[in-house]
Design an enzyme around this catalytic site. Structure first.
Site, mmCIF file in Angstrom:
data_model
loop_
_atom_site.group_PDB
_atom_site.id
_atom_site.type_symbol
_atom_site.label_atom_id
_atom_site.label_comp_id
_atom_site.label_asym_id
_atom_site.label_seq_id
_atom_site.Cartn_x
_atom_site.Cartn_y
_atom_site.Cartn_z
ATOM 1 N N SER A 143 1.079 -1.337 -0.102
ATOM 2 C CA SER A 143 -0.086 -0.013 -0.137
ATOM 3 C C SER A 143 0.848 1.236 -0.014
ATOM 4 O O SER A 143 1.974 1.262 0.628
ATOM 5 C CB SER A 143 -0.850 -0.066 1.405
ATOM 6 O OG SER A 143 -1.515 1.240 1.439
ATOM 7 N N TYR A 156 -2.400 0.450 10.265
ATOM 8 C CA TYR A 156 -2.552 -0.081 9.146
ATOM 9 C C TYR A 156 -1.052 0.081 8.216
ATOM 10 O O TYR A 156 -0.674 -0.924 7.901
ATOM 11 C CB TYR A 156 -3.470 0.729 8.458
ATOM 12 C CG TYR A 156 -3.827 0.229 6.725
ATOM 13 C CD1 TYR A 156 -4.103 -1.133 6.667
ATOM 14 C CD2 TYR A 156 -3.661 1.114 5.785
ATOM 15 C CE1 TYR A 156 -4.242 -1.428 5.186
ATOM 16 C CE2 TYR A 156 -3.578 0.658 4.408
ATOM 17 C CZ TYR A 156 -4.048 -0.485 4.379
ATOM 18 O OH TYR A 156 -4.133 -0.956 2.977
#
Length: 246
Positions: A143, A156
């Site tokens: 990501s 995250y």
């Protein structure tokens, strides 16, 4: 052979929707034999049927990547059906976005179990096969959240950056025996934001993704590009994001 993809056996986690689904469809269309894992069995079976109707080869197994044995079973299915495994795409992941001082410990643990441990379990299941074969390819969907650190995404992003660090060590340790690729998408228009429990974060991410997000098909194309390179070419890290994303 088409772009070094035709005939390759590719396992994909999180294959029932989004990036995983798009990757399965694209690779099967290019002649890969796809082995699909996810928790939603009915959606997996529907995807396998769709791929087969279109002339591709696909099999599936209900898979919870939080369970090491499930990843071992997925790899075993690939070998039992097709005799080998060429690529492991560690795609499954979750985002639980919130301020750190909200102390949502259960959500931290969930992201660690899925994003970090689940990816490690996929790597652990594939590596013995790659060593035996003398070849293989690990592809981790990471990501951009681990590249640009912003509020609400601390834990995250931490799980994603952990995978980025582990993958680089793995690449160096492999000494060319197997390839290691990290793909870091920015905003992608998938259902992932639907599962963000923080209501404000969920609404903001969904709205922004709907406005500017790239399609899962775009990410699938990058996976195909990495696989298609000659076997002695290791595509390390790729960032793919909307051209207008900050």
């Amino acid at each position: 052979m088409e772009n070094n993809i035709h005939g390759k056996v590719v396992a994909i986690t999180g294959a029932s929707s989004g990036i995983g689904e798009a990757t399965a469809i694209m690779l099967a269309a290019k002649g890969a034999k796809v082995v699909l894992g996810a928790r939603r069995k009915a959606r997996l079976e529907a995807l396998v049927k769709r791929i087969r109707v279109d002339g591709g080869e696909a099999i599936c197994l209900e898979t919870d990547i939080r369970q090491h044995n499930d990843l071992l079973r997925l790899v075993s299915l690939a070998r039992e059906t097709y005799g080998r495994l060429d690529v492991m795409v560690n795609n499954a992941g979750i985002a639980r976005l919130s301020r750190i001082d909200d102390i949502r410990v259960s959500e931290w643990e969930e992201m660690i179990d899925v994003n970090l441990k689940g990816t490690l379990y996929g790597i652990a299941a594939a590596l013995p096969v790659f060593k035996e074969q003398g070849s293989g390819h690990i592809i981790n969907i990471i990501s951009t959240s681990g590249i640009k650190i912003v509020p609400l995404q601390g834990v995250y992003a931490g799980t994603k950056n952990a995978i980025r660090t582990i993958a680089e060590a793995l690449r160096q340790e492999s000494a060319g025996l197997y390839r290691v690729t990290g793909i870091s998408p920015g905003l992608v228009n998938t259902e992932m934001p639907d599962h963000i429990t923080n209501e404000a974060a969920r609404s903001a991410v969904k709205e922004r993704a709907a406005q500017i997000g790239v399609t899962p098909h775009a990410i699938a194309g990058v996976v195909a590009y990495a696989i298609s390179q000659p076997d002695n070419v290791d595509v390390g890290d790729i960032v793919i994001r909307p051209s207008v994303q900050d």
